[in-house]
Scaffold this motif. Structure first.
Motif, PDB file in Angstrom:
ATOM      1  N   MET A   1      -9.567  -3.987 -13.295  1.00 29.90           N
ATOM      2  CA  MET A   1      -9.516  -5.437 -13.345  1.00 29.90           C
ATOM      3  C   MET A   1      -8.223  -5.837 -14.051  1.00 29.90           C
ATOM      4  SD  MET A   1     -12.365  -6.063 -11.887  1.00 29.90           S
ATOM      5  CE  MET A   1     -12.431  -7.851 -12.003  1.00 29.90           C
TER       6      MET A   1
ATOM      7  N   GLU B   1     -13.148   2.109 -20.281  1.00 26.56           N
ATOM      8  CA  GLU B   1     -12.732   1.571 -18.993  1.00 26.56           C
ATOM      9  C   GLU B   1     -11.280   1.128 -19.066  1.00 26.56           C
ATOM     10  OE1 GLU B   1     -15.428  -1.269 -17.280  1.00 26.56           O
ATOM     11  OE2 GLU B   1     -17.093  -0.382 -18.388  1.00 26.56           O
TER      12      GLU B   1
ATOM     13  N   PHE C   1      -8.035  -1.285 -17.943  1.00 30.12           N
ATOM     14  CA  PHE C   1      -7.711  -2.642 -17.528  1.00 30.12           C
ATOM     15  C   PHE C   1      -6.201  -2.785 -17.431  1.00 30.12           C
ATOM     16  CE2 PHE C   1     -11.673  -2.723 -19.787  1.00 30.12           C
ATOM     17  CZ  PHE C   1     -12.498  -3.416 -18.916  1.00 30.12           C
TER      18      PHE C   1
ATOM     19  N   LYS D   1      -4.803  -8.202  -6.168  1.00 33.95           N
ATOM     20  CA  LYS D   1      -5.727  -8.660  -5.139  1.00 33.95           C
ATOM     21  C   LYS D   1      -6.724  -9.608  -5.788  1.00 33.95           C
ATOM     22  CE  LYS D   1      -5.070  -4.436  -2.690  1.00 33.95           C
ATOM     23  NZ  LYS D   1      -5.400  -3.728  -1.492  1.00 33.95           N
ATOM     24  N   PRO D   2      -7.029 -10.666  -5.098  1.00 32.16           N
ATOM     25  CA  PRO D   2      -7.970 -11.619  -5.698  1.00 32.16           C
ATOM     26  C   PRO D   2      -9.350 -10.996  -5.838  1.00 32.16           C
ATOM     27  CG  PRO D   2      -7.479 -12.214  -3.429  1.00 32.16           C
ATOM     28  CD  PRO D   2      -6.569 -11.086  -3.780  1.00 32.16           C
ATOM     29  N   VAL D   3     -10.090 -11.438  -6.825  1.00 29.81           N
ATOM     30  CA  VAL D   3     -11.440 -10.911  -7.002  1.00 29.81           C
ATOM     31  C   VAL D   3     -12.391 -11.642  -6.066  1.00 29.81           C
ATOM     32  CG1 VAL D   3     -11.135 -10.190  -9.378  1.00 29.81           C
ATOM     33  CG2 VAL D   3     -11.841 -12.517  -8.900  1.00 29.81           C
TER      34      VAL D   3
ATOM     35  N   ASN E   1      -7.860  -8.077  -9.294  1.00 31.18           N
ATOM     36  CA  ASN E   1      -8.085  -6.667  -9.493  1.00 31.18           C
ATOM     37  C   ASN E   1      -7.096  -5.892  -8.639  1.00 31.18           C
ATOM     38  OD1 ASN E   1      -9.268  -7.331  -7.084  1.00 31.18           O
ATOM     39  ND2 ASN E   1     -11.315  -6.724  -7.677  1.00 31.18           N
ATOM     40  N   THR E   2      -7.042  -4.603  -8.821  1.00 32.16           N
ATOM     41  CA  THR E   2      -6.055  -3.819  -8.092  1.00 32.16           C
ATOM     42  C   THR E   2      -6.510  -2.373  -7.994  1.00 32.16           C
ATOM     43  OG1 THR E   2      -3.718  -3.327  -7.926  1.00 32.16           O
ATOM     44  CG2 THR E   2      -4.685  -3.141 -10.107  1.00 32.16           C
ATOM     45  N   ILE E   3      -5.868  -1.676  -7.095  1.00 33.13           N
ATOM     46  CA  ILE E   3      -6.139  -0.241  -6.965  1.00 33.13           C
ATOM     47  C   ILE E   3      -4.954   0.505  -7.558  1.00 33.13           C
ATOM     48  CG2 ILE E   3      -6.561   1.634  -5.360  1.00 33.13           C
ATOM     49  CD1 ILE E   3      -7.774  -0.392  -3.458  1.00 33.13           C
TER      50      ILE E   3
ATOM     51  N   PHE F   1     -10.460 -12.564 -16.022  1.00 31.20           N
ATOM     52  CA  PHE F   1      -9.851 -11.738 -14.991  1.00 31.20           C
ATOM     53  C   PHE F   1      -9.005 -12.592 -14.063  1.00 31.20           C
ATOM     54  CE2 PHE F   1     -14.004  -9.330 -15.498  1.00 31.20           C
ATOM     55  CZ  PHE F   1     -13.457  -8.441 -16.404  1.00 31.20           C
TER      56      PHE F   1
ATOM     57  N   GLY G   1      -6.168   5.720  -7.103  1.00 31.76           N
ATOM     58  CA  GLY G   1      -7.239   5.237  -6.239  1.00 31.76           C
ATOM     59  C   GLY G   1      -8.344   4.490  -6.954  1.00 31.76           C
ATOM     60  N   SER G   2      -8.273   4.446  -8.279  1.00 25.46           N
ATOM     61  CA  SER G   2      -9.356   3.757  -8.981  1.00 25.46           C
ATOM     62  C   SER G   2      -9.054   2.257  -9.066  1.00 25.46           C
ATOM     63  CB  SER G   2      -9.519   4.338 -10.384  1.00 25.46           C
ATOM     64  OG  SER G   2      -8.305   4.216 -11.074  1.00 25.46           O
ATOM     65  N   ILE G   3     -10.119   1.504  -9.216  1.00 26.92           N
ATOM     66  CA  ILE G   3      -9.983   0.051  -9.265  1.00 26.92           C
ATOM     67  C   ILE G   3      -9.979  -0.396 -10.719  1.00 26.92           C
ATOM     68  CG2 ILE G   3     -11.084  -2.122  -8.654  1.00 26.92           C
ATOM     69  CD1 ILE G   3     -12.307  -0.694  -6.273  1.00 26.92           C
TER      70      ILE G   3
ATOM     71  N   GLU H   1       0.837  -1.201   0.000  1.00 22.51           N
ATOM     72  CA  GLU H   1       0.000   0.000   0.000  1.00 22.51           C
ATOM     73  C   GLU H   1       0.871   1.250   0.000  1.00 22.51           C
ATOM     74  OE1 GLU H   1      -3.062   0.154  -0.506  1.00 22.51           O
ATOM     75  OE2 GLU H   1      -3.467  -1.985  -0.350  1.00 22.51           O
TER      76      GLU H   1
END
Lengths: 879, 162
Positions: free
Chosen positions: A577, A461, A463, A552-554, A567-569, A564, A573-575, A219
């Motif tokens: 896939m 979007e 990715f 990070k696992p979905v 996913n991640t940040i 997929f 700060g946006s997420i 983080e």
């Protein structure tokens, strides 16, 4: 010091410290069973580990105390002060030995028979125990005294003579001191040397804590990246300098935390020498194992996951790769085979090579197996490049071992290996040269926690695509040298004289307006990815930066979505896939191996579609080139013309232990002569027929537009293929020439006679191929060229017992037709069998939902006939 | 999706003594109660990132202080029409099996402590979809409150895979 010993010392020191406390507690609460079993467990562990590490003296003491504790636990003895004293004494003794062990890496010479004797006596029963309670000083002095008085001196003498010279001088005072003063010296020795050094240098930290640290650091890295992004480009920002420092510290912290999770890969190899030894004994082979780069470090988590695949690969090498000594000698190799493991770092990845100098992989054997196991048709195998064929061994249920041994050959394995490696973002590659051995190259990321990804945009979007699977980026526009071209709505790209199959991300993810067309004039980007030996391009709208992200696992409900991987940040700060190129390839092609960039097949088998057919082109005679669908061809062979024999006047050759009739394409052309002749072999069950041609020209994938003009028997008509007018061969004609009953056997159910069958098929080629086949099987066949025509026939009152329909047709599709029939009162019970070149489970499901009774692949004649008679009998039963 | 019928009050987490505490929320026109101990957070209007080709129940995902939270639209489970303002809605964050989920709601009410004798099992005539995720009903003075069974509400992925 040996890792194992170091670990043992650290662990035992901890355990013993706990024991001291616990024993005192036990004395106060003699009836606490939990405490007792905990103490027992610890002593038992110490004993067990000693035996394993070959520390007889420690083991003996631990064993004797365990005995006493066991009796106490079972209620045979009660917890008395004496008992606790005795056990504490033995623990002190253990401590003493441990201290020496830490210094000289060996047990001090001598024994503890005195203590053991007393423990033994105590264990033997209440009598001895109570006697001891009376005066434990006496107990120590009397019966054990004998042993202590007589034996230790001998021992000292012996041990001194034998071992003292070899021992480090430092050991002598401790050891001899202990012997002189007996057990009393032990605690003193420990106290003198203070805390165990090893125990104090290492702390055990729970993996949970490390994982948590890792997450926090991740983080931190993300936040750092975010800050860096904000000040990027602003040279005079007051935050620039402190941020620079923060950045350095963060990087160092990240590395430090990563290091805590790192372990040498040698840990995963530890069991291999033993495995190889046992295996080679079992199999009667001689195998030498070389391990290079065992100190290469990688993430603990990765290590755990790679362990089993590695073991499996090594096992495979020994079992399948290395030959028996005699075989090796005959092949001019050393009798002892070699398995080499090599690990090294390469740009953020760790490469593990598993090589052997065995027989390598026999591609023919693999192809044969694949056909036998029903994993690929003979025609598919024929069209495969070597790389593609090698990939077959990764398919589930594949095994090349002719016999299933207890070692391998059960057909679970390579697919699991591949899955496991890919699960951690790795790739696996095989190199094999027949007779010289094979090498598997596993490429895995150093850590799973942070990966580098490419951020792309599609349909508005964003990715992330893992960098490891990105080979290159290509920008396409109407004016650049690269443009997207279409083959029957399937986009492809010319890239360095190869055709690269493309998949549209927006189509796969159903983004935007869901329009199936790929725009070819706007600026778009193609992310060229490689999955195994297969390359393909992913069409995206925009390409941004690469970023380091934490995977990070979905959520569980999203795990079924194959495209997929997590996913991640992002820094802002946006997420987003994370895309899994493996999953995309699977979604895009269904059959995972339809394309292959490096292989020469790139031009001939792009994604399969209903309308394009893979054709074998050949020449026979002087006329136009001929073509036959490759799917009908079993093999391509060359025979020596001298091998031709005659049976009842018909030319035959011996082929696979049987006689195979030969039919020349050109009627009456003499077959005899010199040299070889190419033969196209058609097979059905155990019967084969060879079509003699002049020359095999090529394999192409083309849309078949047959203009029907049967100029001569044996052709269905001609079509333009690869720019030339080409005659399409009517295989039925030649098959019946070879065996007049070719289409009859097996189909023989006379009950089919007079069953009226409607065949709906837009392709004239398939109509012409299937119609005679179905007639031969006894059906009264009516043809319809489209779904609309079929509906007209049905509306006009024609009656059919069964309908066979293609799925993808212009106008009314097969699905529409099935739905229409199902909703019509008259047709709702008529069985409808779907014909399609797709036979994936999804298609099957869709077919059933639309109302099809059964679903058959187009070229599978037997399945079609079986499906027909089955559907009819079911319908009959119902009626 | 018609498995076992809904469960009794014991299943409603947060059952302590003879009173239970619920966070009340409104979805559609219905008042729902979520056991207070399962609620981690209440989110005001917030943006949700769309997840392509996800099951319809999954509205998207959002970033809650560095953790990724999957947003679930209970309306889909309940067979209610989707709201237009999909981009930003209130959410109740709950933890289930170590994962965080945000249940999209129309509005959040107060926390109620309700006596057990107001509890009743699901009416037998309740729609299957509702019965599936309802752990019973509380009779409030003015209206009825349906207890949301969060575990079952989030169970759809598994149910579909089976």
């Amino acid at each position: 010091m040996d890792d194992l010993l170091r670990e043992f010392l650290a662990e035992t020191a901890e355990n013993i410290a706990v024991l001291d406390v616990d024993l005192v507690k036990l004395e106060k609460n003699p009836n606490d069973p939990n405490l007792l079993s905990e103490i027992f467990r610890v002593v038992h562990t110490v004993k067990g580990t000693c035996g394993f590490l070959d520390l007889p003296r420690l083991e003996a003491v631990a064993h004797a105390s365990e005995e006493v504790l066991g009796k106490i636990r079972d209620g045979d003895l009660s917890v008395t002060e004496e008992a606790v004293t005795l056990i504490l004494e033995s623990i002190d003794c253990i401590k003493g030995i441990l201290a020496t062990l830490e210094q000289i890496e060996a047990e001090p010479p001598g024994d503890d028979n005195d203590l053991i004797g007393r423990l033994g006596i105590f264990a033997q029963g209440g009598a001895a125990a109570s006697e001891g309670t009376d005066d434990d000083k006496a107990a120590e002095a009397e019966p054990p005294e004998d042993i202590a008085a007589t034996e230790p001196p001998d021992d000292v003498a012996e041990a001194g003579a034998n071992e003292a010279p070899q021992q480090a001088p430092a050991a002598s005072p401790a050891a001899s001191g202990k012997r002189a003063t007996g057990q009393a010296a032990a605690p003193a020795a420990v106290e003198a040397t203070g805390e165990s050094k090893i125990a104090s240098q290492n702390i055990r930290v729970g993996v949970d804590l490390l994982e948590h640290l890792m997450t926090m650091v991740s983080e931190l890295v993300l936040t750092r990246n975010q800050l860096l992004q904000m000040v990027r480009g602003q040279t005079d920002n007051e935050f620039a300098a402190p941020l620079q420092r923060l950045s350095h510290v963060t990087t160092e912290l990240q590395e430090g935390v990563m290091k805590t999770r790192m372990q040498p890969i040698g840990n995963a190899w530890a069991n291999l020498p033993r495995l190889i030894r046992d295996l080679s004994l079992d199999l009667g082979k001689k195998v030498e194992l070389r391990m290079i780069g065992a100190e290469t470090e990688l993430d603990r988590q990765v290590l755990e996951l790679i362990k089993d695949p590695l073991t499996h690969m090594v096992r495979n090498s020994v079992d399948h790769g290395i030959e028996l000594p005699e075989v090796r000698k005959r092949a001019g190799k050393r009798a002892t085979g070699k398995v080499v493991l090599n690990a090294y770092h390469e740009g953020g990845h760790i490469i593990i090579e598993i090589g052997d100098d065995g027989r390598g992989i026999d591609l023919e054997e693999i192809k044969k197996k694949a056909i036998e196991n029903g994993m690929a048709s003979a025609a598919e195998v024929e069209a495969m490049s070597d790389q593609q064929a090698l990939q077959l061994i990764f398919k589930p249920g594949f095994s090349t071992a002719t016999e299933v041994t207890n070692v391998s050959g059960r057909g679970v394995g390579m697919d699991v290996v591949k899955t496991n490696v890919e699960k951690i973002g790795g790739t696996i590659e095989l190199k094999s040269s027949t007779g010289e051995g094979m090498t598997s190259i596993i490429k895995i990321p150093l850590t799973l926690a942070i990966v580098s990804v490419l951020i792309v945009e599609c349909g508005g979007e964003r990715f992330a695509i893992p960098q490891i699977s990105v080979v290159e980026l290509v920008r396409v526009s109407a004016h650049s040298e690269h443009t997207i071209e279409m083959i029957n709505n399937t986009p492809v790209l010319r890239l360095r004289d190869r055709l690269l199959p493309l998949v549209s991300l927006s189509q796969i993810l159903k983004l935007g307006n869901g329009d199936a067309t790929v725009s070819t004039d706007d600026d778009t980007f193609i992310v060229v990815s490689q999955v195994g030996a297969q390359s393909f391009g992913i069409i995206v709208d925009k390409v941004f930066d690469t970023e380091e992200i934490v995977v990070k696992p979905v959520a569980p409900m999203l795990r079924d979505i194959g495209v997929f991987s997590g996913n991640t940040i992002l820094g802002d700060g946006s997420i987003v896939m994370i895309l899994d190129p493996n999953g995309i390839a699977a979604t895009a092609t269904h059959t995972s191996m339809t394309s292959d960039s490096q292989a020469e097949t790139a031009t001939k088998s792009v994604a399969q579609s209903d309308d394009s057919t893979v054709l074998l082109l050949f020449r026979a005679g002087t006329g136009a080139p001929n073509a036959v669908p490759l799917a009908l061809v079993a093999r391509l062979e060359e025979f020596d013309r001298k091998a031709i024999e005659y049976s009842t006047g018909q030319p035959v050759v011996q082929y696979r232990g049987r006689l195979m009739p030969l039919i020349p394409v050109e009627n009456g052309k003499p077959l005899e002569g010199e040299g070889k002749m190419p033969v196209v072999v058609f097979s059905d069950h155990d019967r084969s027929m060879g079509l003699v041609v002049d020359e095999i020209v090529d394999i192409v994938e083309e849309r078949l537009d047959i203009e029907l003009s049967a100029s001569r028997p044996g052709t269905l008509g001609s079509a333009v293929i690869a720019g030339n007018a080409t005659d399409i061969i009517d295989t039925g004609h030649y098959l019946t020439q070879a065996f007049s009953d070719w289409f009859k056997h097996g189909a023989g159910a006379g009950g089919n006679r007079d069953k009226r069958l409607l065949l709906v098929e837009d392709s004239p080629f398939f109509r012409n191929m299937l119609a005679p086949l179905l007639s031969a099987a006894g059906y009264d066949v009516t043809l319809a060229e489209s779904g609309d025509e079929a509906l007209k026939l049905l509306d006009s009152g024609d009656d059919f017992d069964i309908i066979v329909s293609d799925i993808e047709m212009p106008g009314t599709s097969g699905f529409d037709l099935a739905k229409a029939c199902r909703s019509d009162q008259r047709w709702k019970d008529t069985p409808i069998v779907a014909l399609s070149s797709h036979s994936s489970p999804e298609h099957l499901k869709r077919g059933r939902e639309a109302g099809f009774t059964d679903y058959v692949a187009k070229f599978d004649r037997d399945a079609l006939l079986a499906a027909l008679s089955q559907s009819l009998s079911i319908a009959g039963d119902a009626a | 999706m018609s498995e076992t019928p809904a469960v009794g009050p014991a299943a409603a987490e947060g059952a302590r003594g003879d009173h239970q505490e619920f966070v009340t929320v409104v979805i559609g026109d219905q008042l729902f109660g979520i056991p207070v101990l399962t609620v981690q957070d209440v989110l005001g209007q917030h943006q949700i990132a769309h997840i392509p080709i996800a099951p319809p129940e999954v509205a998207g995902s959002l970033n809650l202080r560095g953790r990724i939270v999957t947003a679930i639209d209970p309306r889909v489970r309940l067979g209610l029409p989707k709201r237009d303002t999909d981009g930003s809605r209130m959410g109740i964050v709950v933890e289930h099996n170590g994962e965080l989920y945000s249940l999209l709601i129309d509005s959040v009410g107060e926390v109620l402590s309700l006596p057990n004798d107001c509890y009743e099992r699901n009416p037998a005539t309740l729609d299957d979809r509702w019965r599936e995720i309802s752990a019973g009903v509380y009779r409030l003075e003015e209206r009825l409150m349906v207890v949301l069974d969060v575990a079952r509400l989030l169970d759809f992925g598994v149910a579909e895979a089976a």
